[in-house]
Structure formats: structure tokens, C-alpha cells
Scaffold this motif. Sequence first.
Motif, PDB file in Angstrom:
ATOM      1  N   HIS A 112       0.853  -1.188   0.000  1.00  0.00           N
ATOM      2  CA  HIS A 112       0.000   0.000   0.000  1.00  0.00           C
ATOM      3  C   HIS A 112       0.887   1.235   0.000  1.00  0.00           C
ATOM      4  O   HIS A 112       2.118   1.113  -0.118  1.00  0.00           O
ATOM      5  CB  HIS A 112      -0.945  -0.020   1.210  1.00  0.00           C
ATOM      6  CG  HIS A 112      -0.316  -0.497   2.481  1.00  0.00           C
ATOM      7  ND1 HIS A 112       0.638   0.227   3.167  1.00  0.00           N
ATOM      8  CD2 HIS A 112      -0.469  -1.660   3.190  1.00  0.00           C
ATOM      9  CE1 HIS A 112       1.017  -0.432   4.246  1.00  0.00           C
ATOM     10  NE2 HIS A 112       0.378  -1.598   4.283  1.00  0.00           N
ATOM     11  N   LEU A 113       0.298   2.409   0.122  1.00  0.00           N
ATOM     12  CA  LEU A 113       1.067   3.652   0.051  1.00  0.00           C
ATOM     13  C   LEU A 113       2.003   3.864   1.236  1.00  0.00           C
ATOM     14  O   LEU A 113       2.874   4.728   1.193  1.00  0.00           O
ATOM     15  CB  LEU A 113       0.120   4.858  -0.041  1.00  0.00           C
ATOM     16  CG  LEU A 113      -0.482   5.169  -1.409  1.00  0.00           C
ATOM     17  CD1 LEU A 113      -1.432   6.362  -1.305  1.00  0.00           C
ATOM     18  CD2 LEU A 113       0.597   5.450  -2.437  1.00  0.00           C
ATOM     19  N   PRO A 126      -6.665 -10.107  -1.697  1.00  0.00           N
ATOM     20  CA  PRO A 126      -7.168 -11.143  -2.615  1.00  0.00           C
ATOM     21  C   PRO A 126      -6.792 -12.567  -2.208  1.00  0.00           C
ATOM     22  O   PRO A 126      -7.427 -13.519  -2.654  1.00  0.00           O
ATOM     23  CB  PRO A 126      -6.509 -10.764  -3.951  1.00  0.00           C
ATOM     24  CG  PRO A 126      -6.344  -9.285  -3.867  1.00  0.00           C
ATOM     25  CD  PRO A 126      -5.979  -9.017  -2.430  1.00  0.00           C
ATOM     26  N   GLU A 127      -5.762 -12.718  -1.356  1.00  0.00           N
ATOM     27  CA  GLU A 127      -5.373 -14.050  -0.896  1.00  0.00           C
ATOM     28  C   GLU A 127      -6.322 -14.596   0.173  1.00  0.00           C
ATOM     29  O   GLU A 127      -6.281 -15.788   0.503  1.00  0.00           O
ATOM     30  CB  GLU A 127      -3.955 -14.031  -0.313  1.00  0.00           C
ATOM     31  CG  GLU A 127      -2.862 -13.707  -1.318  1.00  0.00           C
ATOM     32  CD  GLU A 127      -2.761 -12.223  -1.595  1.00  0.00           C
ATOM     33  OE1 GLU A 127      -2.836 -11.434  -0.637  1.00  0.00           O
ATOM     34  OE2 GLU A 127      -2.630 -11.851  -2.768  1.00  0.00           O
ATOM     35  N   ASN A 146      -2.905  -2.609  -6.598  1.00  0.00           N
ATOM     36  CA  ASN A 146      -3.829  -3.415  -5.795  1.00  0.00           C
ATOM     37  C   ASN A 146      -4.918  -2.558  -5.165  1.00  0.00           C
ATOM     38  O   ASN A 146      -6.063  -2.987  -5.008  1.00  0.00           O
ATOM     39  CB  ASN A 146      -3.074  -4.185  -4.721  1.00  0.00           C
ATOM     40  CG  ASN A 146      -2.343  -3.282  -3.755  1.00  0.00           C
ATOM     41  OD1 ASN A 146      -1.528  -2.459  -4.172  1.00  0.00           O
ATOM     42  ND2 ASN A 146      -2.615  -3.417  -2.469  1.00  0.00           N
ATOM     43  N   SER A 147      -4.586  -1.302  -4.809  1.00  0.00           N
ATOM     44  CA  SER A 147      -5.582  -0.401  -4.230  1.00  0.00           C
ATOM     45  C   SER A 147      -6.587   0.049  -5.285  1.00  0.00           C
ATOM     46  O   SER A 147      -7.769   0.233  -4.991  1.00  0.00           O
ATOM     47  CB  SER A 147      -4.902   0.824  -3.607  1.00  0.00           C
ATOM     48  OG  SER A 147      -4.102   0.443  -2.507  1.00  0.00           O
ATOM     49  N   GLY A 172     -11.086  -4.118   7.476  1.00  0.00           N
ATOM     50  CA  GLY A 172     -10.113  -5.035   6.897  1.00  0.00           C
ATOM     51  C   GLY A 172      -9.508  -4.527   5.600  1.00  0.00           C
ATOM     52  O   GLY A 172      -8.653  -5.192   5.013  1.00  0.00           O
ATOM     53  N   PHE A 173      -9.955  -3.349   5.148  1.00  0.00           N
ATOM     54  CA  PHE A 173      -9.449  -2.768   3.915  1.00  0.00           C
ATOM     55  C   PHE A 173      -8.800  -1.419   4.221  1.00  0.00           C
ATOM     56  O   PHE A 173      -9.253  -0.687   5.092  1.00  0.00           O
ATOM     57  CB  PHE A 173     -10.581  -2.598   2.903  1.00  0.00           C
ATOM     58  CG  PHE A 173     -11.232  -3.904   2.526  1.00  0.00           C
ATOM     59  CD1 PHE A 173     -10.736  -4.656   1.474  1.00  0.00           C
ATOM     60  CD2 PHE A 173     -12.315  -4.381   3.244  1.00  0.00           C
ATOM     61  CE1 PHE A 173     -11.320  -5.870   1.138  1.00  0.00           C
ATOM     62  CE2 PHE A 173     -12.906  -5.590   2.917  1.00  0.00           C
ATOM     63  CZ  PHE A 173     -12.408  -6.342   1.859  1.00  0.00           C
ATOM     64  N   TYR A 174      -7.755  -1.120   3.491  1.00  0.00           N
ATOM     65  CA  TYR A 174      -7.017   0.124   3.675  1.00  0.00           C
ATOM     66  C   TYR A 174      -7.510   1.093   2.608  1.00  0.00           C
ATOM     67  O   TYR A 174      -7.000   1.146   1.505  1.00  0.00           O
ATOM     68  CB  TYR A 174      -5.526  -0.149   3.538  1.00  0.00           C
ATOM     69  CG  TYR A 174      -4.600   0.926   4.047  1.00  0.00           C
ATOM     70  CD1 TYR A 174      -5.066   2.066   4.694  1.00  0.00           C
ATOM     71  CD2 TYR A 174      -3.222   0.776   3.884  1.00  0.00           C
ATOM     72  CE1 TYR A 174      -4.193   3.019   5.167  1.00  0.00           C
ATOM     73  CE2 TYR A 174      -2.342   1.730   4.352  1.00  0.00           C
ATOM     74  CZ  TYR A 174      -2.832   2.856   4.983  1.00  0.00           C
ATOM     75  OH  TYR A 174      -1.962   3.814   5.437  1.00  0.00           O
TER      76      TYR A 174
END
Length: 216
Positions: free
Chosen positions: A20-21, A32-33, A197-198, A52-54
Motif C-alpha cells: 500500500h502507500l 485477494p489471498e 492493488n488499491s 479489513g481494507f485500507y
Amino acid sequence: MLRCKVSSLILQHTVLSRAHLTPELALRLITPECPLWTARAEELPFPDPFWGFYWPGGQATARYILDNPKIVENKTVLDLGCGCGAGAIAAAKMKAKNVVANDIDVYALEATCINAALNGISLTTSASNLIGEKPLKPHCDTVLVGDMFYDSEFAETLFKWLMTLKGTTVLIGDPGRHGLTQRTGLKRLATYQLPPNSCLENRGFAETTLWQLDIK
């Protein structure tokens, strides 16, 4: 016992990520895993695991703090709607005097505690609904708002309340949800390109911005 159960569930359904950043921060996230990435609502072991998500706004907030530590150094910081806790953790790492991670979801607060421990920092948590509180107690020098403009009606309520926080630095991380960029009183501090990914997680958003609210 309840907290142990919550913590165990979070650890079971997330993985440690630095994709992530803010790779300086180790965060337990749903990626995704993880089976939860594609799980249906009825298969979730938690109510809406948003923590659970950034989210892009949270990434902008934490990235700016890590790059500009003076904005929180020796300050009392409130991370409103903290989610995974990245903003609060970044502030603590950058030597904020006191950090309060606030969220009305107990899973978010436990996820924040797990992530704080992963990064070797300590902070205080609060489950109170602070939105609308006048004056905000305890007083904070800085309020972090990462990606909370997810609903148009709520966004209006939140923005009006934030404008009442005189004497407070309000930092808003947001990728451009619900007309935020059309509002007056916002100063753009930085814009960041989201990693691939973001972008996948946030369909339609390729960048995210950190704003400072000019409160009259």
C-alpha cells in the motif's frame, strides 16, 4: 474472553500486508489471498468488515503524516472512524503526544490494537460516537478523517460538524467521494497515485488526496 474471540477471528481472516502507500506500516488486512475477499454477505464472520481494507483516504492521511511529521508532533490526535488504525498508528510513530483511535465498531478497534502492536506503538481507543459532539471532548489538536464520505447524507452531516471544530486542525483523506472536492474551505495538501492493488479494491479511483479544512 470476547476480546480474545474478536482478535482470533481478525487474525484468522486477514494477512499481514505492506502492499500500500505506506509500506512502513505493517497492517493485517483482507487481501485477494483471503477467502473473505470473495465471500458473500451471509458468509462473513463479522458485520461488514470495512476495517479489513485500507481505504484510499486512509492511505493518503497516513502517507502525509509519515512524510510531514511536524503536523502531528507533540499534538493530541484523534483518528475519527479509524478503521484499520493506519492514521492513528502513523501519528503515534511520528511522535504525537497522545493518540486516540475512535470507531463505533468493536472489530475496527481490535484490528487497530493488533496493527498498533505490530508496529510497536501504543495508543488509546474509543468506541464513542463523537460526530455531532460540541465541543469535542477531550479537545484534540488534530482530527484525522480518512475516507468517511462514503454516503451522501452522512457526508453532509459530517462536514457540517467538522466545520464547528474551531481551534483544531482537520485533515481529510479522500479519493473524491460524494462531491467533497466541490465543497468550500478545503486546502489540498497532497495527491497520491494509488498502487495497482488499491485501484483494484476501489473501482474507479486511481488517486487519493489529503485535504486540510479551513475552519472559520
